[in-house]
Design an enzyme around this catalytic site. Structure first.
Site, PDB file in Angstrom:
ATOM      1  N   CYS A 150       3.691  81.848 -34.222  1.00 16.41           N
ATOM      2  CA  CYS A 150       5.189  81.739 -33.755  1.00 16.41           C
ATOM      3  C   CYS A 150       5.771  83.009 -33.055  1.00 16.41           C
ATOM      4  CB  CYS A 150       5.852  81.259 -35.254  1.00 16.41           C
ATOM      5  SG  CYS A 150       5.503  79.834 -35.661  1.00 16.41           S
TER       6      CYS A 150
ATOM      7  N   CYS B 292     -19.604  94.462 -29.146  1.00 13.34           N
ATOM      8  CA  CYS B 292     -18.946  94.278 -27.735  1.00 13.34           C
ATOM      9  C   CYS B 292     -18.582  95.962 -27.339  1.00 13.34           C
ATOM     10  CB  CYS B 292     -17.655  93.482 -27.810  1.00 13.34           C
ATOM     11  SG  CYS B 292     -16.171  94.336 -28.866  1.00 13.34           S
TER      12      CYS B 292
END
Lengths: 375, 79
Positions: free
Chosen positions: A201, A333
């Protein structure tokens, strides 16, 4: 459906006066009200959904409510979390919630817990209640609640909201229903979706009113389960589009056996993974597989010898582990967050031996192979 | 023809809440829908749950009958 809770002791005059509008409703009546008074509900989250749920369960006379929330009241909460007041800013939400509940109905017992729900406390927190309301805001905690309630044989009233849309369901476990009817969140969303697929939200917004509407529906589900009135959202998911104010429902049944590689139990966010340092990896390079989930442009700047170079987005589309050799896997990564996301997905597919390279390729370049290009 | 029913972000990406698609498998139906509505729908569908007669579709190669309805539910977690 058979009422979830036994009829409790007789009600006194105060209670009868307070709950008179319930007593008049067929399906509830005095017996139903005595069941409500005898019921114990755990509300996880005192936020958007938690606010109306707590108020309406308290108003309804649910005898015992536990509310757990580790957060404090923030200004942006007040757009929808109508339990809290401006003067409560900075206060723990669980305490603010308890105050609102007591003000509304001093006859019930409210137990606020200022705490995160996690692997270590989830069984203790949820046990001993008749049902659980999932008013949390992230999948990891939702799986924690759902998996634990399935294990404990407790129903979960579940809902999720975003912008104008909501999904609502009541998951009933064995032995309360037969195995072929027992569902949980995993039957709807078997695998932890990647974070970028589930905006919160705070990323995407939500209509304040929607949380009130949906939380009220959740309170209604709890009341129906406790009293046996009406027909709860069992075996179906209610889809609510408040923009058009239309509701639809889809049936929900247990997922087929083997629908996905068995998903391990969720831990609460963030997922915990073992870490391996560059030196440790270099020492056991031949014993593990390395998966480098950076983009092709980054791969071109240099790889760990023998690493599988597969961009994160591609890994996240995998529905099984077929692309990887068996055995221990180290994910990396550039610095770490993408590796973590990939590892979370691989874990949900059933990979049981994952670690993350501490410091990622930046650390590897620094400590082990300075010939690689820094960027 | 089988019907695809879209909810929330899927309905937004497809521009509709439901449509009939001529296809005899789940993956063929999804491909046709993505062909018609583009990569945004592809992205939503990649992360959505597909339910057929209320059951999660784990194997998207499964067949579709003419009167089947496939529900596309994007995941959200807000509360």
């Amino acid at each position: 459906m058979k009422p979830l809770v036994e009829i409790g002791p007789e009600l006194d005059a105060d209670a009868l006066a307070r709950y008179s509008r319930h007593l008049l409703v067929p399906g509830i009546g005095i017996e139903g009200q005595r069941r409500l008074a005898n019921a114990s509900v755990c509300v996880v989250g005192a936020g958007g959904l938690g606010s109306p749920v707590l108020l309406y369960l308290a108003a309804a006379g649910v005898g015992s409510i536990t509310v757990i929330d580790h957060d404090v009241v923030d200004l942006s909460n007040l757009q929808r979390q109508v339990l809290h007041r401006t003067q409560d800013l900075g206060e723990p939400k669980a305490l603010s919630a308890a105050r609102a509940v007591v003000d509304l109905n001093p006859l019930i017992k409210i137990t606020p817990l200022i705490s995160e729900l996690n692997d270590d406390n989830v069984v203790d927190v949820l046990s001993g209640h008749d049902l659980v309301i999932d008013g949390t805001d992230n999948f990891a905690t939702r799986y924690l609640v759902g998996d634990t309630c399935a294990d404990l044989g407790m129903p979960v009233v579940w809902a999720a909201v975003l912008r104008f849309d909501a999904q609502i369901a009541t998951f009933m476990p064995e032995p309360l229903v037969a195995a072929e009817d027992a569902t949980s969140l995993r039957d709807l969303f078997p695998m932890l979706p990647p974070p970028e697929a589930t905006p919160s939200c705070s990323d995407a917004g939500v209509l304040g009113m929607l949380t009130g509407q949906v939380g009220s529906i959740m309170a209604g589900e709890a009341i129906k389960l406790i009293t046996g009135a009406g027909e709860p959202l069992v075996g179906r998911v209610l889809l609510l589009d408040s923009a058009s104010m239309r509701m639809r429902e889809v049936p929900l049944r247990p997922r087929p056996v083997g629908a996905v590689a068995s998903a391990p139990k969720a831990t609460s966010a963030p997922e915990r993974f073992d870490a391996i340092t560059p030196a440790e990896l270099a020492a056991q390079r031949d014993a593990v597989t390395v998966l480098d989930v950076r983009e092709p442009g980054e791969h071109a700047l240099g790889l760990i010898d023998g690493a599988h170079a597969i961009p994160l987005d591609e890994v996240l589309t995998w529905e099984d582990l077929g692309a990887l050799p068996d055995g221990p896997l180290v994910v990396t990564c550039k610095l770490g967050p993408r590796a973590r996301r990939a590892a979370t997905h691989l874990r949900s597919l059933g990979h049981a031996d994952l670690s993350l390279l501490s410091g990622g390729m930046v650390a590897w370049t620094e400590e082990i192979d300075p010939s690689l290009i820094r960027y | 023809m089988p019907t695809l029913r879209y909810f929330a972000a899927a309905a937004e990406a497809a521009g509709t809440e439901r449509e009939e698609i001529s296809a005899d498998s789940v993956s063929a139906a999804l491909e046709a829908a993505i062909e018609a509505h583009g990569p945004k729908l592809a992205h939503v569908i990649a992360h959505s749950s597909l339910l057929l007669k209320g059951q999660y579709v784990g194997d998207r190669s499964m067949g579709l009958a003419a009167d089947d309805v496939l529900d596309v539910l994007p995941p959200f977690a807000g509360g």
